[in-house]
Design a protein around this motif. Structure first.
Motif, PDB file in Angstrom:
ATOM      1  N   ARG A 114       6.461   0.087  -5.222  1.00  0.00           N
ATOM      2  CA  ARG A 114       5.740  -0.510  -4.096  1.00  0.00           C
ATOM      3  C   ARG A 114       6.254  -1.923  -3.864  1.00  0.00           C
ATOM      4  O   ARG A 114       6.887  -2.502  -4.733  1.00  0.00           O
ATOM      5  CB  ARG A 114       4.228  -0.467  -4.320  1.00  0.00           C
ATOM      6  CG  ARG A 114       3.808  -1.213  -5.509  1.00  0.00           C
ATOM      7  CD  ARG A 114       2.342  -1.085  -5.845  1.00  0.00           C
ATOM      8  NE  ARG A 114       2.131  -1.915  -6.999  1.00  0.00           N
ATOM      9  CZ  ARG A 114       2.105  -3.227  -6.951  1.00  0.00           C
ATOM     10  NH1 ARG A 114       2.184  -3.851  -5.787  1.00  0.00           N
ATOM     11  NH2 ARG A 114       1.994  -3.930  -8.050  1.00  0.00           N
ATOM     12  N   VAL A 122      -8.578  -3.612   8.164  1.00  0.00           N
ATOM     13  CA  VAL A 122      -8.079  -2.243   7.973  1.00  0.00           C
ATOM     14  C   VAL A 122      -9.226  -1.255   8.161  1.00  0.00           C
ATOM     15  O   VAL A 122     -10.377  -1.571   7.848  1.00  0.00           O
ATOM     16  CB  VAL A 122      -7.447  -2.109   6.564  1.00  0.00           C
ATOM     17  CG1 VAL A 122      -6.048  -2.670   6.533  1.00  0.00           C
ATOM     18  CG2 VAL A 122      -8.305  -2.797   5.508  1.00  0.00           C
ATOM     19  N   GLY A 125      -9.910  -6.113  -7.027  1.00  0.00           N
ATOM     20  CA  GLY A 125      -8.479  -5.798  -7.039  1.00  0.00           C
ATOM     21  C   GLY A 125      -7.742  -7.081  -7.359  1.00  0.00           C
ATOM     22  O   GLY A 125      -7.434  -7.880  -6.472  1.00  0.00           O
ATOM     23  N   PHE A 126      -7.510  -7.302  -8.656  1.00  0.00           N
ATOM     24  CA  PHE A 126      -6.909  -8.568  -9.078  1.00  0.00           C
ATOM     25  C   PHE A 126      -5.468  -8.309  -9.508  1.00  0.00           C
ATOM     26  O   PHE A 126      -5.056  -8.576 -10.623  1.00  0.00           O
ATOM     27  CB  PHE A 126      -7.741  -9.184 -10.210  1.00  0.00           C
ATOM     28  CG  PHE A 126      -7.659 -10.683 -10.267  1.00  0.00           C
ATOM     29  CD1 PHE A 126      -8.353 -11.461  -9.348  1.00  0.00           C
ATOM     30  CD2 PHE A 126      -6.881 -11.322 -11.222  1.00  0.00           C
ATOM     31  CE1 PHE A 126      -8.283 -12.848  -9.393  1.00  0.00           C
ATOM     32  CE2 PHE A 126      -6.802 -12.702 -11.279  1.00  0.00           C
ATOM     33  CZ  PHE A 126      -7.501 -13.468 -10.371  1.00  0.00           C
ATOM     34  N   TRP A 144     -12.019  -8.644 -10.253  1.00  0.00           N
ATOM     35  CA  TRP A 144     -12.331  -7.327 -10.848  1.00  0.00           C
ATOM     36  C   TRP A 144     -11.104  -6.437 -10.746  1.00  0.00           C
ATOM     37  O   TRP A 144     -10.441  -6.399  -9.701  1.00  0.00           O
ATOM     38  CB  TRP A 144     -13.498  -6.697 -10.082  1.00  0.00           C
ATOM     39  CG  TRP A 144     -13.952  -5.363 -10.592  1.00  0.00           C
ATOM     40  CD1 TRP A 144     -14.557  -5.098 -11.792  1.00  0.00           C
ATOM     41  CD2 TRP A 144     -13.867  -4.099  -9.916  1.00  0.00           C
ATOM     42  NE1 TRP A 144     -14.859  -3.760 -11.894  1.00  0.00           N
ATOM     43  CE2 TRP A 144     -14.442  -3.123 -10.761  1.00  0.00           C
ATOM     44  CE3 TRP A 144     -13.360  -3.689  -8.683  1.00  0.00           C
ATOM     45  CZ2 TRP A 144     -14.523  -1.772 -10.413  1.00  0.00           C
ATOM     46  CZ3 TRP A 144     -13.440  -2.347  -8.332  1.00  0.00           C
ATOM     47  CH2 TRP A 144     -14.020  -1.396  -9.187  1.00  0.00           C
ATOM     48  N   SER A 145     -10.800  -5.755 -11.831  1.00  0.00           N
ATOM     49  CA  SER A 145      -9.651  -4.839 -11.819  1.00  0.00           C
ATOM     50  C   SER A 145     -10.002  -3.585 -12.619  1.00  0.00           C
ATOM     51  O   SER A 145     -11.093  -3.474 -13.191  1.00  0.00           O
ATOM     52  CB  SER A 145      -8.415  -5.527 -12.408  1.00  0.00           C
ATOM     53  OG  SER A 145      -8.720  -6.011 -13.691  1.00  0.00           O
ATOM     54  N   ARG A 205      -7.813  -1.502   2.373  1.00  0.00           N
ATOM     55  CA  ARG A 205      -7.641  -0.330   3.229  1.00  0.00           C
ATOM     56  C   ARG A 205      -9.014   0.092   3.761  1.00  0.00           C
ATOM     57  O   ARG A 205     -10.038  -0.105   3.105  1.00  0.00           O
ATOM     58  CB  ARG A 205      -7.027   0.842   2.455  1.00  0.00           C
ATOM     59  CG  ARG A 205      -5.531   0.741   2.257  1.00  0.00           C
ATOM     60  CD  ARG A 205      -4.746   0.792   3.572  1.00  0.00           C
ATOM     61  NE  ARG A 205      -3.301   0.779   3.371  1.00  0.00           N
ATOM     62  CZ  ARG A 205      -2.515  -0.304   3.444  1.00  0.00           C
ATOM     63  NH1 ARG A 205      -3.030  -1.485   3.720  1.00  0.00           N
ATOM     64  NH2 ARG A 205      -1.206  -0.196   3.273  1.00  0.00           N
ATOM     65  N   GLY A 231       0.836  -1.200   0.000  1.00  0.00           N
ATOM     66  CA  GLY A 231       0.000   0.000   0.000  1.00  0.00           C
ATOM     67  C   GLY A 231       0.868   1.245   0.000  1.00  0.00           C
ATOM     68  O   GLY A 231       2.019   1.223   0.469  1.00  0.00           O
ATOM     69  N   ASP A 278     -10.157   7.179  -6.472  1.00  0.00           N
ATOM     70  CA  ASP A 278     -11.204   6.426  -7.190  1.00  0.00           C
ATOM     71  C   ASP A 278     -11.846   5.334  -6.344  1.00  0.00           C
ATOM     72  O   ASP A 278     -12.967   4.915  -6.637  1.00  0.00           O
ATOM     73  CB  ASP A 278     -10.615   5.737  -8.435  1.00  0.00           C
ATOM     74  CG  ASP A 278     -10.315   6.718  -9.535  1.00  0.00           C
ATOM     75  OD1 ASP A 278     -10.851   7.842  -9.487  1.00  0.00           O
ATOM     76  OD2 ASP A 278      -9.526   6.360 -10.434  1.00  0.00           O
ATOM     77  N   THR A 279     -11.121   4.808  -5.357  1.00  0.00           N
ATOM     78  CA  THR A 279     -11.663   3.676  -4.587  1.00  0.00           C
ATOM     79  C   THR A 279     -12.205   4.111  -3.224  1.00  0.00           C
ATOM     80  O   THR A 279     -12.675   3.275  -2.458  1.00  0.00           O
ATOM     81  CB  THR A 279     -10.590   2.584  -4.371  1.00  0.00           C
ATOM     82  OG1 THR A 279      -9.508   3.144  -3.604  1.00  0.00           O
ATOM     83  CG2 THR A 279     -10.080   2.027  -5.689  1.00  0.00           C
ATOM     84  N   LEU A 309       4.834 -11.688   1.761  1.00  0.00           N
ATOM     85  CA  LEU A 309       3.636 -10.855   1.901  1.00  0.00           C
ATOM     86  C   LEU A 309       2.476 -11.459   1.100  1.00  0.00           C
ATOM     87  O   LEU A 309       1.337 -11.553   1.584  1.00  0.00           O
ATOM     88  CB  LEU A 309       3.959  -9.454   1.385  1.00  0.00           C
ATOM     89  CG  LEU A 309       2.847  -8.420   1.308  1.00  0.00           C
ATOM     90  CD1 LEU A 309       2.630  -7.761   2.654  1.00  0.00           C
ATOM     91  CD2 LEU A 309       3.181  -7.336   0.289  1.00  0.00           C
ATOM     92  N   GLY A 350      -4.359  -9.861  -5.037  1.00  0.00           N
ATOM     93  CA  GLY A 350      -5.704 -10.369  -5.323  1.00  0.00           C
ATOM     94  C   GLY A 350      -5.680 -11.610  -6.203  1.00  0.00           C
ATOM     95  O   GLY A 350      -6.458 -12.550  -5.992  1.00  0.00           O
ATOM     96  N   ARG A 381      -2.383   7.385 -11.907  1.00  0.00           N
ATOM     97  CA  ARG A 381      -3.521   6.496 -11.626  1.00  0.00           C
ATOM     98  C   ARG A 381      -3.639   6.221 -10.124  1.00  0.00           C
ATOM     99  O   ARG A 381      -4.601   5.618  -9.666  1.00  0.00           O
ATOM    100  CB  ARG A 381      -3.451   5.211 -12.441  1.00  0.00           C
ATOM    101  CG  ARG A 381      -2.266   4.364 -12.134  1.00  0.00           C
ATOM    102  CD  ARG A 381      -2.227   3.012 -12.823  1.00  0.00           C
ATOM    103  NE  ARG A 381      -1.220   2.264 -12.084  1.00  0.00           N
ATOM    104  CZ  ARG A 381      -0.791   1.055 -12.376  1.00  0.00           C
ATOM    105  NH1 ARG A 381      -1.281   0.424 -13.404  1.00  0.00           N
ATOM    106  NH2 ARG A 381       0.108   0.475 -11.630  1.00  0.00           N
ATOM    107  N   HIS A 419      -4.945  -4.926  11.458  1.00  0.00           N
ATOM    108  CA  HIS A 419      -4.044  -4.697  10.310  1.00  0.00           C
ATOM    109  C   HIS A 419      -2.856  -5.668  10.334  1.00  0.00           C
ATOM    110  O   HIS A 419      -1.694  -5.257  10.400  1.00  0.00           O
ATOM    111  CB  HIS A 419      -3.548  -3.242  10.284  1.00  0.00           C
ATOM    112  CG  HIS A 419      -3.035  -2.824   8.931  1.00  0.00           C
ATOM    113  ND1 HIS A 419      -3.175  -1.565   8.422  1.00  0.00           N
ATOM    114  CD2 HIS A 419      -2.372  -3.526   7.972  1.00  0.00           C
ATOM    115  CE1 HIS A 419      -2.615  -1.491   7.217  1.00  0.00           C
ATOM    116  NE2 HIS A 419      -2.115  -2.687   6.926  1.00  0.00           N
ATOM    117  N   ALA A 469      -3.149  -8.609   8.169  1.00  0.00           N
ATOM    118  CA  ALA A 469      -3.410  -9.597   7.105  1.00  0.00           C
ATOM    119  C   ALA A 469      -2.112 -10.095   6.497  1.00  0.00           C
ATOM    120  O   ALA A 469      -1.917 -11.297   6.321  1.00  0.00           O
ATOM    121  CB  ALA A 469      -4.313  -8.989   6.035  1.00  0.00           C
TER     122      ALA A 469
END
Ligand code: NAP
Ligand code: GLV
Length: 314
Positions: A91, A254, A145-146, A167-168, A229, A73, A205-206, A97, A150, A312, A277, A279
């Motif tokens: 990232r 989260v 979130g693929f 879904w992405s 998140r 993230g 956007d999310t 992870l 994901g 983005r 938090h 995961a």
């Protein structure tokens, strides 16, 4: 000698330094706490490996060439209004992870699917209360979130016998998992899913993707696992859906505010499992490979792995 500054929780810094030195002994890896405050010290830093840096810290390093996020993230960086967005930022992609996230998502879905909370409540009251879970092969999990995490979580859920779809943002394909994208794809996918796993990043956007309108479009009784998140969920809307039965349960890792305030309704809600938090964490021993790969790529002019596109937002 090039220098990388390392800032993570105290127990991990030495492990990061060892992981970097093992792979690139020619790079000086220094804990942030030992950098010092002088202009000269700040000017000596070439690369930064950071988790939740103080606002303005990265902007104060005049010769910084690369930022590597300890986490997948990026909100811990975008919280900094002075973040030097012109610098290449990478990232985290870490097999440890990714494995941890697959485990968490499988556990979260199974906890809802196998009615873990009612079973625990029965045990607490000493009641032999038989409950039946539906068969996994008749149950559909949608992974929102693929990406790196994901897609692997989706594959793990599929291996457990669930029907899985993803879904992405951009249109993609997978050998055995149907994928959807954009608003139309979401509209088509949502009413078919018994569970939703949230693994989109926190971006403008999310923000509040899961709001009252979204929940109304879901299959009644939908279960939500949020490992992405807190900003993805409008909490009031989710609590209302849980109370009305439109949502059947939620496993939440989260939150908008962390730690989750002690008076937040999620803590005591009978349909909610709260985790703090946890995961998936980055492991220096495996994540170190990615850090060094990013530095190597920068130094040789190759494309950087997992390079952030700030336009983005991830
Ligand atoms: P990633 O590889 O960048 O994948 C992100 C996915 O989300 C991609 O499939 C992307 O679509 C999709 N996406 C982004 N914006 C979207 C939008 N507006 N609409 C639809 N889809 C969108 O990231 P990752 O490494 O899998 O990590 C995902 C997130 O997990 C992180 O950002 C972080 O918040 C969270 N995380 C949580 C924990 C924890 O312990 N709870 C640990 C690690 C990470 P495209 O494929 O089209 O780009
Ligand atoms: C943890 O939350 C991460 O972003 O890696």
């Amino acid at each position: 000698m090039a220098k990388i500054i390392v800032s993570d929780s105290a127990d991990l810094v030495d492990r990061w330094i060892a992981a970097i030195k093992d792979r690139r002994p020619d790079i000086e890896a220094v804990p942030l706490a030992e950098l010092g405050d002088s202009d000269e010290a700040r000017a000596s830093v070439d690369y930064a490996l950071v988790w939740q840096p103080d606002p303005g810290f990265l902007a104060s390093l005049p010769n910084l060439k690369l930022i590597v996020s300890v986490g997948a993230g990026l909100d811990h960086l975008t919280n900094d209004p002075l973040l030097p967005r012109h610098l290449p930022t990478v990232r985290m992609v870490d097999p440890g992870l990714t494995q941890g996230m697959s485990e968490y998502c499988a556990w979260g879905v199974l906890s809802l699917h196998r009615l873990f909370v009612p079973l625990l409540n029965s045990q607490a009251s000493g009641a032999w209360q038989v409950v039946h879970a539906p068969i996994a092969s008749n149950t559909r999990v949608g992974v929102l979130g693929f990406g790196v995490l994901g897609s692997r979580a989706g594959e793990a859920l599929q291996a457990l016998g669930f029907q899985v779809c993803g879904w992405s943002r951009s249109a993609k394909q997978h050998d055995s998992i149907p994928l959807y994208s954009g608003d139309d794809g979401l509209a088509e996918m949502l009413p078919t899913c018994d569970y939703l796993v949230l693994l989109v990043p926190a971006t403008p956007d999310t923000f509040h993707l899961i709001d009252a309108d979204f929940l109304a479009r879901c299959k009644p009784g939908v279960g939500i696992v949020n490992a992405g998140r807190g900003s993805l969920i409008d909490d009031d809307a989710l609590l209302e859906a849980l109370d009305s039965g439109q949502a059947g349960g939620a496993v939440l890792d989260v939150f908008h505010q962390e730690p989750l305030p002690s008076d937040h309704p999620y803590w005591q809600h009978p349909k909610v499992i709260v985790t703090p938090h946890v995961a998936a964490l980055t492991y220096p021993e495996t994540g170190g490979e990615h850090v060094v790969a990013a530095i190597n790529a920068l130094e040789t002019g190759e494309p950087l792995p997992a390079l952030v596109n700030w336009d983005r937002g991830y």
